[in-house]
Enzyme design. Sequence first.
Site, PDB file in Angstrom:
ATOM      1  N   THR B 157       0.880  -1.181   0.000  1.00 47.85           N
ATOM      2  CA  THR B 157       0.000   0.000   0.000  1.00 47.85           C
ATOM      3  C   THR B 157       0.915   1.228   0.000  1.00 47.85           C
ATOM      4  O   THR B 157       1.371   1.649  -1.051  1.00 47.85           O
ATOM      5  CB  THR B 157      -0.971   0.009   1.201  1.00 47.85           C
ATOM      6  OG1 THR B 157      -0.232  -0.126   2.415  1.00 47.85           O
ATOM      7  CG2 THR B 157      -1.983  -1.101   1.089  1.00 47.85           C
ATOM      8  N   THR B 194      -1.078  -2.903  10.383  1.00 50.49           N
ATOM      9  CA  THR B 194      -1.507  -3.234   9.031  1.00 50.49           C
ATOM     10  C   THR B 194      -0.308  -3.793   8.380  1.00 50.49           C
ATOM     11  O   THR B 194       0.354  -3.191   7.568  1.00 50.49           O
ATOM     12  CB  THR B 194      -2.026  -2.110   8.172  1.00 50.49           C
ATOM     13  OG1 THR B 194      -3.210  -1.644   8.764  1.00 50.49           O
ATOM     14  CG2 THR B 194      -2.448  -2.602   6.796  1.00 50.49           C
ATOM     15  N   GLU B 282       6.392   4.738   7.502  1.00 51.44           N
ATOM     16  CA  GLU B 282       5.990   5.893   6.705  1.00 51.44           C
ATOM     17  C   GLU B 282       6.871   7.101   7.025  1.00 51.44           C
ATOM     18  O   GLU B 282       6.957   7.532   8.171  1.00 51.44           O
ATOM     19  CB  GLU B 282       4.509   6.187   6.926  1.00 51.44           C
ATOM     20  CG  GLU B 282       3.643   5.132   6.229  1.00 51.44           C
ATOM     21  CD  GLU B 282       2.180   5.218   6.571  1.00 51.44           C
ATOM     22  OE1 GLU B 282       1.379   4.634   5.826  1.00 51.44           O
ATOM     23  OE2 GLU B 282       1.844   5.855   7.580  1.00 51.44           O
ATOM     24  N   ASN B 405       0.178  10.728   6.022  1.00 56.36           N
ATOM     25  CA  ASN B 405      -1.050  10.359   6.725  1.00 56.36           C
ATOM     26  C   ASN B 405      -2.081  11.464   6.792  1.00 56.36           C
ATOM     27  O   ASN B 405      -3.214  11.230   7.185  1.00 56.36           O
ATOM     28  CB  ASN B 405      -0.708   9.856   8.124  1.00 56.36           C
ATOM     29  CG  ASN B 405      -0.105   8.473   8.039  1.00 56.36           C
ATOM     30  OD1 ASN B 405      -0.758   7.557   7.573  1.00 56.36           O
ATOM     31  ND2 ASN B 405       1.146   8.343   8.427  1.00 56.36           N
ATOM     32  N   SER B 410      -7.167  11.245   0.288  1.00 58.49           N
ATOM     33  CA  SER B 410      -7.522  12.225  -0.747  1.00 58.49           C
ATOM     34  C   SER B 410      -6.679  12.053  -1.994  1.00 58.49           C
ATOM     35  O   SER B 410      -5.884  11.143  -2.097  1.00 58.49           O
ATOM     36  CB  SER B 410      -7.384  13.642  -0.184  1.00 58.49           C
ATOM     37  OG  SER B 410      -6.116  13.803   0.409  1.00 58.49           O
TER      38      SER B 410
END
Lengths: 410, 410
Positions: B157, B194, B282, B405, B410
Amino acid sequence: MSTAVSPLAVPFPDMPPIAGVAFATAAAGIKYSDRRDVFLALFQPGTTVAGVFTRSKCPSAPVDWCRAALAGGSARALVVNSGNANAFTGRKGRATTEAQAALASAAAGCRPNEVFIASTGVIGEPLDPAKFAAVLPDAASRVAEGPWIDAARAIMTTDTFPKGATRTVTIGGVPVTINGIAKGAGMIAPDMATMLSFVATDAAIAAPALQALLSQGVQHSFNAVTVDSDTSTSDTLLLFATGRAAGAPAITDPTDPRLEAFRVALDEVLTDLAIQVARDGEGARKLLEVHVTGAASDESAKRVALSIANSPLVKTAAAGEDANWGRVVMAVGKAGEPADRDRLSIYFGDIRVAHEGERDPAYSEALASAYMKNDVIVIRADLALGNGKARVWTCDLTKEYVAINGDYRS
Amino acid sequence: MSTAVSPLAVPFPDMPPIAGVAFATAAAGIKYSDRRDVFLALFQPGTTVAGVFTRSKCPSAPVDWCRAALAGGSARALVVNSGNANAFTGRKGRATTEAQAALASAAAGCRPNEVFIASTGVIGEPLDPAKFAAVLPDAASRVAEGPWIDAARAIMTTDTFPKGATRTVTIGGVPVTINGIAKGAGMIAPDMATMLSFVATDAAIAAPALQALLSQGVQHSFNAVTVDSDTSTSDTLLLFATGRAAGAPAITDPTDPRLEAFRVALDEVLTDLAIQVARDGEGARKLLEVHVTGAASDESAKRVALSIANSPLVKTAAAGEDANWGRVVMAVGKAGEPADRDRLSIYFGDIRVAHEGERDPAYSEALASAYMKNDVIVIRADLALGNGKARVWTCDLTKEYVAINGDYRS
């Protein structure tokens, strides 16, 4: 370090004098130049004191000092500095608190254990007692009944605005005032944080009763605020009662019905200050109010609320004005508290975005997105299991938080 | 969303085929366009399976499905998609897993409860089963023994690089191989996140023994990694054993001494994958390895290590290349575990910065600052209380994390 004032700042209130309290501030050059970084308050004889401190297993030297001094129940002086936390400073740190207490007790004409001390700022750097020797005697000669905003400014570190709150109520028909100041703004987590707050009243309340009122009041105020889940070595909340309001009845029982309005006002002052701390969370652009309802118990609700409020993914979504309720579900799930996915509802403000385990069919992404543009965002999770509820406050997590904390020491 | 590859990325290894495993990937257009987002693996009859899942109280529909299917101990197919987590999707979510299992069981010629399912991506959006109907039959006709990097890419992802690990060892003199792939990269916290990982071996190990090996191996690997303390609804780690290595002895006892090398290799594969997940946290620019020694117990050490690794203030300091050991002290203190401030030592790499409750007199700020410029930073806290120790991995907290994040949806 950022110098811009938080967009969530609120004005400092007009704070009346408190009979029996006089104070001064001084520039000791501890870390900051060109600003006052020491706050000295003197209390009239008979002043009682209560306190609540960090639960850190590695508390600062001033926290150790205050915990010991609190046993006496009597306060005559308070010495606070910003710029250096005097934490993890070993024997030197203890020696500094002793020197601070000696200087203040000489100025106030009291015993050392009637002196209370708090320090906030960098951890692990020795705090030179000579800085206090150089300013405390002069400060003691200049004490006055105001202005309180000067005290609020002197205790600031990364705070972007001074924080104060005040209420006046009556006890047995006699007006009494409660004034409080606080500083945040990072390392703020429940059970306090690098949060210092000092509250004074001219009510006459015995130390054990005062402690009961404070311990209770902190639960739904300072212990319901989190900025980044980090708990400081230095959290200190002290409440002083001078008993100098003319005609104030002497209260010894915390359940005395004459305290009803006082208790409410104290809770309001504490909550007001706590929310100001969240409003000034490092890098904050939005205040988040998290409500959890329908939990198995109030305690369970609070753990779920804190799980939501401490979630970096919830907080970054808020920063991005993204109505990402899936992350709220995640945070409910990770709390480990009783929860049934298929009964859960999530609201942003009045907009129900999820209901009974899935997206609300009536949910409007446009409305939810518009709501997320507000400065104050209310997130509600209803677990539909019981009557437990809780409310906590936090702020969003922005790039500015990272910038502030990535080069704090440099 | 960032498209730059993490500076901490490591190359994908050469992964040999696993006898009894064949797979294909497909572009189902679930969320991403122009990329393959579905991974279908088929296993030969006799394949056993073990699994570990999120502890979230609000798990995804695929997690519920796998937990139930695991009771059978037999696996013939695995269906994974990226782009949609099928979490908090209510009855629709359950229906989708049933449809996925029906499609895969038809393709594999097996029972539905021999199909395992995992989904990762956005929470709360319905996952259309028609997407799978459109691609699974064709994918099943194309399965091959590699390349594994295609599978690793299909499950990504916000990951910036595909993650794989492989080891070949012997069981009773017979060579067996273990291949694993994983995806991160946010919402990673102990007890999984996740995080999806799929590991396959051609060893012949009965399901209960396989489960024992996996449950043990996860403790010091995936359960010792945290990116942001957030725990996903979807964490899934599955281990498949086909038993198709020629001549492999059938093992039924997890303590069988013939498993010694296999156990070590499995732990290495799991740890390698877990660290890759932290390397791809991230926005990560640095990998942090946190060691805690001298704790009251191993369990206590792990809680302290996670307190350090989850501290936003420690992580932002690392991002700023700031040797801010005071924040490590703070994080030790907030863990709530036995700790004595005056016995604590803190190291960055080999540099002891604090000792016995205060700054190390020999500490060189210049050396420590130079050390912080490394890509991999080892933080050690020695509590000097007992023999408990633990090691966990995390990454720094950067502005990029907030950017990723703040506008993920969006």
